[in-house]
Design an enzyme around this catalytic site. Structure first.
Site, PDB file in Angstrom:
ATOM      1  N   LYS A 189      32.650   3.402  17.224  1.00  0.00           N
ATOM      2  CA  LYS A 189      31.424   3.204  16.447  1.00  0.00           C
ATOM      3  C   LYS A 189      31.717   2.325  15.242  1.00  0.00           C
ATOM      4  O   LYS A 189      32.567   2.647  14.417  1.00  0.00           O
ATOM      5  CB  LYS A 189      30.849   4.549  16.001  1.00  0.00           C
ATOM      6  N   LYS A 235      35.361   5.929  14.478  1.00  0.00           N
ATOM      7  CA  LYS A 235      34.313   5.230  13.744  1.00  0.00           C
ATOM      8  C   LYS A 235      34.939   4.548  12.532  1.00  0.00           C
ATOM      9  O   LYS A 235      35.812   5.106  11.869  1.00  0.00           O
ATOM     10  CB  LYS A 235      33.245   6.233  13.320  1.00  0.00           C
ATOM     11  N   ASP A 289      29.823  13.381  12.869  1.00  0.00           N
ATOM     12  CA  ASP A 289      30.724  12.329  12.406  1.00  0.00           C
ATOM     13  C   ASP A 289      31.514  12.875  11.216  1.00  0.00           C
ATOM     14  O   ASP A 289      30.965  13.031  10.125  1.00  0.00           O
ATOM     15  CB  ASP A 289      29.929  11.092  11.966  1.00  0.00           C
TER      16      ASP A 289
END
Length: 219
Positions: free
Chosen positions: A183, A153, A90
């Site tokens: 996400k 995300k 990430d």
């Protein structure tokens, strides 16, 4: 939305421990709890790798939490993480570049990490959506898709502007149109909040309080 089961929610969770004071013992406890809860993945700081967690996806972060690292540093961090067993990374974008409307810089940043990682691991791109306006969210999602990311995300959970919102999740989901995962992460502490994010289009949840959230869903 039809009521979602605890098992279905667990299968969407990155059980997360990114506190700077986390110890190896804390990571061991995280893995044990993740197995007990039946979640999909754990997410830990890169310095804690490698982590032995059979049956769980191991994720980590790059350029975290500010995103103000040089792209080559993020790229090297991501490559090392993959070499140490991370299946997902990430990364945090340069939020200032997105706020300034320099989406070419955002694209180049993500491309550097994607190319360094190779194709075996998933790349999630953290927008820090609470710090961006709608246009910047949309354009950053487009850049992430163009760069070959697998997910967008919402948040690191460390930014003072806040974490995930249903509005941002829906905007992101509408932009990527199911071609990328979405996400939701940052400030999700209850089952109601998690359900709201899922209804808005989240396909993955980043949670540090997974047990509390899951207890609010039916078995």
């Amino acid at each position: 939305m039809a009521q979602i089961s605890r098992r279905d929610v667990a299968a969407m969770i990155d059980h997360t421990l990114l506190a700077p004071e986390a110890t190896p013992a804390d990571v061991t406890a995280l893995v044990d709890e993740a197995r007990e809860l039946g979640v999909l993945a754990i997410c830990v700081s890169p310095s804690m790798l490698p982590v032995r967690a059979p049956g769980l996806v191991v994720a980590t972060v790059a350029g975290f939490p500010s995103g103000k690292h040089h792209s080559l540093v993020k790229a090297a961090e991501a490559r090392l993480a993959v070499d140490q067993g991370a299946a997902e990374v990430d990364m945090v974008i340069d939020v200032g570049a997105a706020r300034a409307g320099d989406y070419n810089a955002v694209l180049a940043d993500i491309v550097a990490v994607r190319e360094a990682m190779g194709d075996t691991a998933l790349l999630k791109v953290i927008l820090e959506s609470a710090a961006l306006d709608d246009k910047a969210i949309v354009e950053t999602c487009r850049a992430a898709e163009l760069a070959g990311a697998n997910f967008v995300k919402t948040s690191t959970g460390f930014h003072p502007a806040g974490g995930a919102s249903a509005h941002a999740v829906k905007l992101m989901a509408d932009t990527v149109g199911g071609r990328l995962g979405v996400k939701a992460s940052g400030g999700i502490r209850t089952a109601a909040q998690a359900a709201e994010m899922i209804a808005a289009g989240a396909t993955r949840l980043g949670l540090s309080r997974s047990r509390e959230v899951l207890e609010g869903f039916p078995v």
